[in-house]
Design an enzyme around this catalytic site. Sequence first.
Site, PDB file in Angstrom:
ATOM      1  N   LYS A 104       0.852  -1.198   0.000  1.00  0.00           N
ATOM      2  CA  LYS A 104       0.000   0.000   0.000  1.00  0.00           C
ATOM      3  C   LYS A 104       0.879   1.237   0.000  1.00  0.00           C
ATOM      4  O   LYS A 104       1.891   1.293   0.722  1.00  0.00           O
ATOM      5  CB  LYS A 104      -0.878  -0.010   1.263  1.00  0.00           C
TER       6      LYS A 104
ATOM      7  N   THR B 172      -3.661  -5.674   0.414  1.00  0.00           N
ATOM      8  CA  THR B 172      -3.064  -4.354   0.661  1.00  0.00           C
ATOM      9  C   THR B 172      -3.928  -3.590   1.662  1.00  0.00           C
ATOM     10  O   THR B 172      -3.434  -2.734   2.390  1.00  0.00           O
ATOM     11  CB  THR B 172      -2.894  -3.538  -0.638  1.00  0.00           C
TER      12      THR B 172
ATOM     13  N   ARG C 215      26.513  35.291  -7.366  1.00  0.00           N
ATOM     14  CA  ARG C 215      25.268  34.869  -8.018  1.00  0.00           C
ATOM     15  C   ARG C 215      24.272  34.432  -6.962  1.00  0.00           C
ATOM     16  O   ARG C 215      24.625  34.267  -5.782  1.00  0.00           O
ATOM     17  CB  ARG C 215      25.533  33.722  -9.005  1.00  0.00           C
TER      18      ARG C 215
ATOM     19  N   GLN D 155      28.612  21.556  -6.155  1.00  0.00           N
ATOM     20  CA  GLN D 155      29.364  20.326  -5.883  1.00  0.00           C
ATOM     21  C   GLN D 155      30.214  20.463  -4.608  1.00  0.00           C
ATOM     22  O   GLN D 155      30.217  19.579  -3.744  1.00  0.00           O
ATOM     23  CB  GLN D 155      30.291  20.005  -7.082  1.00  0.00           C
TER      24      GLN D 155
ATOM     25  N   HIS E  46      18.033  28.073 -11.248  1.00  0.00           N
ATOM     26  CA  HIS E  46      18.727  29.250 -11.789  1.00  0.00           C
ATOM     27  C   HIS E  46      17.898  30.525 -11.677  1.00  0.00           C
ATOM     28  O   HIS E  46      16.682  30.514 -11.924  1.00  0.00           O
ATOM     29  CB  HIS E  46      19.088  29.019 -13.255  1.00  0.00           C
TER      30      HIS E  46
HETATM   31  O1  LIG Z   1      27.461  25.097  -8.977  1.00  0.00           O
HETATM   32  C1  LIG Z   1      27.360  24.839 -10.190  1.00  0.00           C
HETATM   33  N1  LIG Z   1      27.769  23.646 -10.666  1.00  0.00           N
HETATM   34  C2  LIG Z   1      27.698  23.310 -11.990  1.00  0.00           C
HETATM   35  O2  LIG Z   1      28.087  22.185 -12.415  1.00  0.00           O
HETATM   36  C3  LIG Z   1      27.153  24.271 -12.864  1.00  0.00           C
HETATM   37  N2  LIG Z   1      26.915  24.279 -14.208  1.00  0.00           N
HETATM   38  C4  LIG Z   1      26.350  25.479 -14.509  1.00  0.00           C
HETATM   39  O3  LIG Z   1      25.974  25.832 -15.662  1.00  0.00           O
HETATM   40  N3  LIG Z   1      26.232  26.240 -13.373  1.00  0.00           N
HETATM   41  C5  LIG Z   1      26.728  25.513 -12.347  1.00  0.00           C
HETATM   42  N4  LIG Z   1      26.826  25.771 -11.021  1.00  0.00           N
END
Ligand SMILES: O=c1[nH]c(=O)c2[nH]c(=O)[nH]c2[nH]1
Length: 302
Positions: free
Chosen positions: A11, A59, A178, A234, A262
Amino acid sequence: MVELQTSTYGKDNVKFLKVKKDPSNPNVHQVMEATVKILLVGNFDIAYTEADNSPIVPTDTVKNTILVEAKKFDVFPIEAFIAHLGLHFIKKYSHVSGIDIEISQHRWSKYLVDGKLHDHSYLKDGEELRTASLKYKRSGEYVLKSGIKDLTVLKSTGSMFYGFHQCDYTTLKPATDRILSTDVDSVWEWDSKKIGALSNVISQARAGLFDSAYEAARETTLKLFALEKSASVQATMYNMCEEILKQVPFIATVSYSLPNKHYFLIDFSWKGLENDNELFYPSPHPNGLIKCTVGREKKAKF
Ligand SMILES: O=c1[nH]c(=O)c2[nH]c(=O)[nH]c2[nH]1
């Protein structure tokens, strides 16, 4: 000749709201609103191959079990409840060989009234979820994970992205300032060797292990997001994983899956206006999607 290769059933979207009353003051409550999914694996093949329903635990029974156990058992925290449900199904049905459970807890936060958290009034400060998942086999093996989902954050400075690979398909300009925004999806896998048998999950839960880890993971995520001058999604997510692993020894791995939502700076040069990171366009799509898992030891990469 065909063969049933895999099967599972159960479920999904079973919902409840549990009210826990303080025994010393029944007006002071804690609530848990949760959504549960349970899938069973076991000796059910004849239901598929011979239309014989005799082994099928309906279920509907799975749903009833979740609700009855939610009534009878102290469901806080969700890791205790998930372990309790796993143990219940394996004990009760001898032909069930494994179980897959997911619980999402919806966020209800007590709010301040006259400077004090109210005893039983809550506000929903976002769509954020606290999650747990359990895969448990009759052999006793299990994989238990906890997490945070849909914690939406944004910072309006303190994020960069430059020095990236350039080729004839590159149009992105390097950014030293940014907007950074994401919906945090973080999952940490518990070290079952350190915790021991699944029943120990319940005692560890009562001792506060899962609540304190959740608080540490949430606080680390929010703190590093705010304080770090981010070089990239990352690098920031890796630092979050590392810090959580440092703080909670019972966690084996930490994973993040982060959309990079973005916000594009609007070009006003045609109007002779400078845009000093003041007006952005929130782009609905596409978004970046960046994932990683960090553990304590090296693992071969695919
Ligand atoms: O922090 C980011 N990692 C990316 O891999 C990436 N690629 C992108 O176009 N902008 C960003 N910003």
